[in-house]
Design an enzyme around this catalytic site. Structure first.
Site, PDB file in Angstrom:
ATOM      1  N   CYS A  42       0.824  -1.213   0.000  1.00 32.67           N
ATOM      2  CA  CYS A  42       0.000   0.000   0.000  1.00 32.67           C
ATOM      3  C   CYS A  42       0.857   1.262   0.000  1.00 32.67           C
ATOM      4  O   CYS A  42       0.678   2.151  -0.829  1.00 32.67           O
ATOM      5  CB  CYS A  42      -0.940  -0.015   1.209  1.00 32.67           C
ATOM      6  SG  CYS A  42      -1.806   1.540   1.427  1.00 32.67           S
ATOM      7  N   CYS A  47      -1.292   1.622  -3.245  1.00 39.88           N
ATOM      8  CA  CYS A  47      -2.307   2.671  -3.106  1.00 39.88           C
ATOM      9  C   CYS A  47      -1.746   4.095  -3.036  1.00 39.88           C
ATOM     10  O   CYS A  47      -2.248   4.987  -3.722  1.00 39.88           O
ATOM     11  CB  CYS A  47      -3.126   2.460  -1.831  1.00 39.88           C
ATOM     12  SG  CYS A  47      -3.481   0.753  -1.447  1.00 39.88           S
ATOM     13  N   LYS A  50       0.328   5.259  -6.119  1.00 44.34           N
ATOM     14  CA  LYS A  50      -0.653   5.238  -7.219  1.00 44.34           C
ATOM     15  C   LYS A  50      -1.547   6.463  -7.145  1.00 44.34           C
ATOM     16  O   LYS A  50      -1.778   7.155  -8.128  1.00 44.34           O
ATOM     17  CB  LYS A  50      -1.471   3.940  -7.131  1.00 44.34           C
ATOM     18  CG  LYS A  50      -2.540   3.719  -8.188  1.00 44.34           C
ATOM     19  CD  LYS A  50      -3.886   4.352  -7.909  1.00 44.34           C
ATOM     20  CE  LYS A  50      -4.538   4.045  -6.612  1.00 44.34           C
ATOM     21  NZ  LYS A  50      -5.127   2.739  -6.479  1.00 44.34           N
ATOM     22  N   TYR A 178      -8.511  -3.691 -11.633  1.00 48.86           N
ATOM     23  CA  TYR A 178      -8.237  -2.415 -10.964  1.00 48.86           C
ATOM     24  C   TYR A 178      -6.961  -1.763 -11.510  1.00 48.86           C
ATOM     25  O   TYR A 178      -6.951  -0.598 -11.899  1.00 48.86           O
ATOM     26  CB  TYR A 178      -7.965  -2.657  -9.471  1.00 48.86           C
ATOM     27  CG  TYR A 178      -9.118  -2.898  -8.567  1.00 48.86           C
ATOM     28  CD1 TYR A 178      -9.596  -1.877  -7.742  1.00 48.86           C
ATOM     29  CD2 TYR A 178      -9.705  -4.148  -8.458  1.00 48.86           C
ATOM     30  CE1 TYR A 178     -10.613  -2.102  -6.842  1.00 48.86           C
ATOM     31  CE2 TYR A 178     -10.730  -4.381  -7.558  1.00 48.86           C
ATOM     32  CZ  TYR A 178     -11.183  -3.359  -6.750  1.00 48.86           C
ATOM     33  OH  TYR A 178     -12.194  -3.590  -5.868  1.00 48.86           O
ATOM     34  N   GLU A 182      -6.648   1.617 -13.722  1.00 47.59           N
ATOM     35  CA  GLU A 182      -6.079   2.802 -13.066  1.00 47.59           C
ATOM     36  C   GLU A 182      -4.839   3.295 -13.801  1.00 47.59           C
ATOM     37  O   GLU A 182      -4.683   4.500 -14.067  1.00 47.59           O
ATOM     38  CB  GLU A 182      -5.751   2.468 -11.607  1.00 47.59           C
ATOM     39  CG  GLU A 182      -7.017   2.237 -10.786  1.00 47.59           C
ATOM     40  CD  GLU A 182      -6.771   1.957  -9.313  1.00 47.59           C
ATOM     41  OE1 GLU A 182      -7.729   2.016  -8.548  1.00 47.59           O
ATOM     42  OE2 GLU A 182      -5.622   1.668  -8.929  1.00 47.59           O
ATOM     43  N   HIS A 435     -27.045  21.404  -2.380  1.00 44.23           N
ATOM     44  CA  HIS A 435     -27.151  21.953  -3.723  1.00 44.23           C
ATOM     45  C   HIS A 435     -26.173  23.101  -3.929  1.00 44.23           C
ATOM     46  O   HIS A 435     -25.975  23.886  -3.013  1.00 44.23           O
ATOM     47  CB  HIS A 435     -28.594  22.466  -3.932  1.00 44.23           C
ATOM     48  CG  HIS A 435     -28.840  22.964  -5.305  1.00 44.23           C
ATOM     49  ND1 HIS A 435     -28.948  22.117  -6.383  1.00 44.23           N
ATOM     50  CD2 HIS A 435     -28.972  24.221  -5.780  1.00 44.23           C
ATOM     51  CE1 HIS A 435     -29.157  22.841  -7.470  1.00 44.23           C
ATOM     52  NE2 HIS A 435     -29.176  24.117  -7.133  1.00 44.23           N
ATOM     53  N   GLU A 440     -26.170  15.247  -4.866  1.00 39.34           N
ATOM     54  CA  GLU A 440     -27.596  15.424  -4.554  1.00 39.34           C
ATOM     55  C   GLU A 440     -28.465  14.496  -5.394  1.00 39.34           C
ATOM     56  O   GLU A 440     -29.585  14.154  -4.997  1.00 39.34           O
ATOM     57  CB  GLU A 440     -28.028  16.880  -4.695  1.00 39.34           C
ATOM     58  CG  GLU A 440     -27.989  17.419  -6.104  1.00 39.34           C
ATOM     59  CD  GLU A 440     -28.350  18.916  -6.149  1.00 39.34           C
ATOM     60  OE1 GLU A 440     -29.438  19.276  -5.688  1.00 39.34           O
ATOM     61  OE2 GLU A 440     -27.530  19.706  -6.649  1.00 39.34           O
TER      62      GLU A 440
HETATM   63  P1  NDP Z   1      -7.580  -7.914 -10.815  1.00 42.63           P
HETATM   64  O1  NDP Z   1      -7.915  -9.257 -10.341  1.00 42.63           O
HETATM   65  O2  NDP Z   1      -8.436  -6.773 -10.436  1.00 42.63           O
HETATM   66  O3  NDP Z   1      -7.460  -7.926 -12.401  1.00 42.63           O
HETATM   67  C1  NDP Z   1      -6.646  -8.829 -13.066  1.00 42.63           C
HETATM   68  C2  NDP Z   1      -6.924  -8.673 -14.534  1.00 42.63           C
HETATM   69  O4  NDP Z   1      -5.992  -9.442 -15.276  1.00 42.63           O
HETATM   70  C3  NDP Z   1      -8.304  -9.178 -14.926  1.00 42.63           C
HETATM   71  O5  NDP Z   1      -8.812  -8.323 -15.897  1.00 42.63           O
HETATM   72  C4  NDP Z   1      -8.009 -10.557 -15.483  1.00 42.63           C
HETATM   73  O6  NDP Z   1      -8.923 -10.976 -16.445  1.00 42.63           O
HETATM   74  C5  NDP Z   1      -6.676 -10.332 -16.145  1.00 42.63           C
HETATM   75  N1  NDP Z   1      -5.874 -11.532 -16.261  1.00 42.63           N
HETATM   76  C6  NDP Z   1      -5.614 -12.465 -15.308  1.00 42.63           C
HETATM   77  N2  NDP Z   1      -4.819 -13.430 -15.774  1.00 42.63           N
HETATM   78  C7  NDP Z   1      -4.570 -13.114 -17.063  1.00 42.63           C
HETATM   79  C8  NDP Z   1      -3.816 -13.743 -18.070  1.00 42.63           C
HETATM   80  N3  NDP Z   1      -3.167 -14.877 -17.873  1.00 42.63           N
HETATM   81  N4  NDP Z   1      -3.786 -13.142 -19.288  1.00 42.63           N
HETATM   82  C9  NDP Z   1      -4.440 -11.999 -19.518  1.00 42.63           C
HETATM   83  N5  NDP Z   1      -5.176 -11.359 -18.594  1.00 42.63           N
HETATM   84  C10 NDP Z   1      -5.230 -11.910 -17.372  1.00 42.63           C
HETATM   85  O7  NDP Z   1      -6.080  -7.706 -10.359  1.00 42.63           O
HETATM   86  P2  NDP Z   1      -5.145  -6.440 -10.313  1.00 42.63           P
HETATM   87  O8  NDP Z   1      -3.793  -6.969 -10.558  1.00 42.63           O
HETATM   88  O9  NDP Z   1      -5.659  -5.341 -11.151  1.00 42.63           O
HETATM   89  O10 NDP Z   1      -5.260  -5.991  -8.807  1.00 42.63           O
HETATM   90  C11 NDP Z   1      -5.061  -6.950  -7.757  1.00 42.63           C
HETATM   91  C12 NDP Z   1      -5.944  -6.634  -6.604  1.00 42.63           C
HETATM   92  O11 NDP Z   1      -5.417  -5.536  -5.881  1.00 42.63           O
HETATM   93  C13 NDP Z   1      -7.363  -6.218  -6.968  1.00 42.63           C
HETATM   94  O12 NDP Z   1      -8.197  -7.295  -7.194  1.00 42.63           O
HETATM   95  C14 NDP Z   1      -7.765  -5.406  -5.784  1.00 42.63           C
HETATM   96  O13 NDP Z   1      -8.231  -6.279  -4.783  1.00 42.63           O
HETATM   97  C15 NDP Z   1      -6.457  -4.767  -5.346  1.00 42.63           C
HETATM   98  N6  NDP Z   1      -6.364  -3.378  -5.843  1.00 42.63           N
HETATM   99  C16 NDP Z   1      -7.235  -2.454  -5.372  1.00 42.63           C
HETATM  100  C17 NDP Z   1      -7.183  -1.161  -5.801  1.00 42.63           C
HETATM  101  C18 NDP Z   1      -8.173  -0.181  -5.278  1.00 42.63           C
HETATM  102  O14 NDP Z   1      -8.766  -0.434  -4.242  1.00 42.63           O
HETATM  103  N7  NDP Z   1      -8.414   0.928  -5.965  1.00 42.63           N
HETATM  104  C19 NDP Z   1      -6.186  -0.705  -6.783  1.00 42.63           C
HETATM  105  C20 NDP Z   1      -5.335  -1.758  -7.229  1.00 42.63           C
HETATM  106  C21 NDP Z   1      -5.417  -3.043  -6.767  1.00 42.63           C
HETATM  107  P3  NDP Z   1     -10.310 -11.727 -16.064  1.00 42.63           P
HETATM  108  O15 NDP Z   1     -11.219 -10.686 -15.527  1.00 42.63           O
HETATM  109  O16 NDP Z   1     -10.740 -12.273 -17.354  1.00 42.63           O
HETATM  110  O17 NDP Z   1      -9.936 -12.776 -15.074  1.00 42.63           O
END
Ligand code: NDP
Length: 452
Positions: A42, A47, A50, A178, A182, A435, A440
């Site tokens: 984080c 976080c 980022k 995510y 982002e 407002h 709102e």
């Molecule tokens: P996510 O699980 O959110 O997303 C992973 C993405 O990668 C999905 O779109 C997934 O596709 C894709 N993917 C997975 N494996 C493959 C592959 N082999 N080839 C191609 N695409 C693939 O993970 P992130 O890494 O973005 O983030 C990890 C976690 O960290 C989040 O789930 C969240 O919990 C946390 N986080 C929170 C944030 C916040 O609160 N703002 C910011 C950043 C991270 P598919 O959907 O098809 O599985």
């Protein structure tokens, strides 16, 4: 039996630090080992940096909009990544210092070393030291996962993106979660030409469908070249950049590739299985609702357990562990209702059930507001804010709130209180509007857009 420590925490991230501090403040003898920098994902490479990058990148839109409000912002305005990076790095170092200070004040003994579990009551450090502990808390977090494809070694992950020396001119972001959304927006806002490839039909699987579609369109309108239903097959080094083959047959040139394809728990080589701790999918530590593993003296919190991988959840789990184990007050964390924000641009804020989830369970009334917020009119920006309330038809409880728009992360925190309290649509309605605000709209939605 006497132990060196009442608690030994492995991992100095959000969950581990909270647990260590609370236990030590309550009088426990606590040791904590961290192999990298104190603060965890984080603070060091998640976080916090980022969000600083989100702020930095969002000025491009603000500058564009400023002209509509009479500002002459001139030309020649450009983003200086090295200047920003130096300030970001200094801020992260400051925060790391505060983490260390607070742990020290609480009386936690810090070990800058990698720790492994030697047996249910013993940890061994890479420094060669070894300590016994009545309880061990594993809070080692996770790491970015890279798919195995030719040339994957050329790609960055979210670990490296914070350390770039220069901003690339062009970038390809792989993933639709995510981090992918982002960073596609961050890089786009900083002036990088961004292509984003996501293998599924729509970004942000698991979020409300309409919100996913609306955000995807808004990201495209702001300049992210988003391709869904498309993955990448290989990456080759070419000159100073890379050539990337896409599953739709195209080959693209780029200066950087970011894999944002999920994260995995950091449990390999920790000695957990040898000590009897059961691991699940992708090495996640299996725990019960008290965060206790299959070995009674070993607990685990945060991303290492792959429950809900969010900082505030890890902090809750760390605090609940201390309540349970040290304060005689068994406390389980409720993972069912958690407000979330995706800091894309515009942001997505959400709490509770999506329309699809709610409809599967009971009849619902869905209230939707889509509007161009006031600041976009003079700015000449067509982007619309999208808000949705999912309401149970039977008892009128608000089951879900979903927002795409500026400040959605801030808004959902407040709406989250109402939903957590079990507010009904009528509770929202009798709240007098503030407002003129975007928020709102949340309390002035009259008739349901549809019932299902
Ligand atoms: P996510 O699980 O959110 O997303 C992973 C993405 O990668 C999905 O779109 C997934 O596709 C894709 N993917 C997975 N494996 C493959 C592959 N082999 N080839 C191609 N695409 C693939 O993970 P992130 O890494 O973005 O983030 C990890 C976690 O960290 C989040 O789930 C969240 O919990 C946390 N986080 C929170 C944030 C916040 O609160 N703002 C910011 C950043 C991270 P598919 O959907 O098809 O599985």
């Amino acid at each position: 039996m006497d132990f060196d420590y009442d608690l030994f925490v492995i991992g100095g991230g959000s969950g581990g630090v909270r647990a260590a501090r609370l236990a030590a403040e309550g009088g426990a003898r606590v040791g904590l080992a961290e192999e990298y920098r104190m603060g965890g994902t984080c603070v060091i490479r998640g976080c916090v940096p980022k969000k600083l990058m989100v702020f930095a990148s969002s000025f491009s839109v603000a500058l564009e909009d400023a002209a509509g409000f009479g500002w002459d912002t001139g030309s020649g305005c450009r983003f200086d990544w090295p200047a920003f990076k130096a300030k970001k790095d200094a801020e992260i170092a400051r925060l790391e210092g505060i983490y260390r200070q607070n742990l020290g004040k609480a009386g936690v003994e810090m070990h800058d070393a990698r720790a492994t579990v030697a047996d249910p009551h013993r940890v061994t450090l890479s420094s060669g030291e070894s300590f016994s502990a009545r309880h061990i808390l594993v809070a080692v977090g996770g790491h970015p996962f890279k798919p195995e494809l030719p040339g994957a070694e050329h790609a960055m992950t979210s670990n490296e993106i914070f350390e770039m020396d220069d901003l690339p001119r062009r970038a390809i972001v792989v993933g639709g979660g995510y981090i992918a959304c982002e960073f596609a927006c961050i890089l786009n806002g900083m002036g990088v030409a961004v292509q984003q490839f996501y293998r599924g039909a729509q970004i942000l699987r698991g979020f409300d469908d309409e919100m996913r579609g609306h955000l995807a369109e808004a990201m495209r309108a702001r300049g992210v070249d988003l391709h869904v239903g498309t993955d990448i097959e290989w990456i080759e080094k070419e000159g100073d950049g890379f050539r990337v083959k896409c599953t739709d047959g195209r080959e693209c040139e780029t200066d950087a590739v970011l894999f944002a394809t999920g994260r995995r728990p950091n449990t390999a080589g920790l000695g957990l299985e040898e000590a009897g701790v059961s691991l699940g999918r992708n090495g996640a530590i299996e725990v019960d609702k008290w965060s206790q593993t299959s070995v009674p003296s070993i607990y685990a919190v945060g991303d290492a357990t792959d429950r809900v991988n969010l900082t505030p959840v890890a902090i809750r789990e760390g605090a609940a562990f201390v309540e349970t184990v040290f304060n005689g007050n068994p406390t389980a964390v409720d993972h069912s209702l958690i407000a979330k924000a995706v800091f894309a641009q515009p942001e997505l804020g959400t709490i509770g059930q999506t329309e699809e989830e709610a409809r599967d369970q009971q009849p619902v009334d869905v209230y939707v507001a889509a509007f161009r917020p006031m600041q976009n009119i003079l700015a000449g920006r067509n982007e619309r804010v999208f808000m949705k309330l999912v309401v149970a038809a039977a008892d009128r409880k608000v089951l879900g709130v979903h927002i795409v728009g500026p400040g959605a992360g801030e808004l959902i925190q407040m709406a989250g209180i109402a939903v957590t309290m079990g507010a009904t649509k009528e509770d929202f309605d009798r709240t007098v509007a503030v407002h003129p605000t975007m928020a709102e709209e949340l309390v002035t939605m009259k008739a349901p857009t549809r019932s299902a």
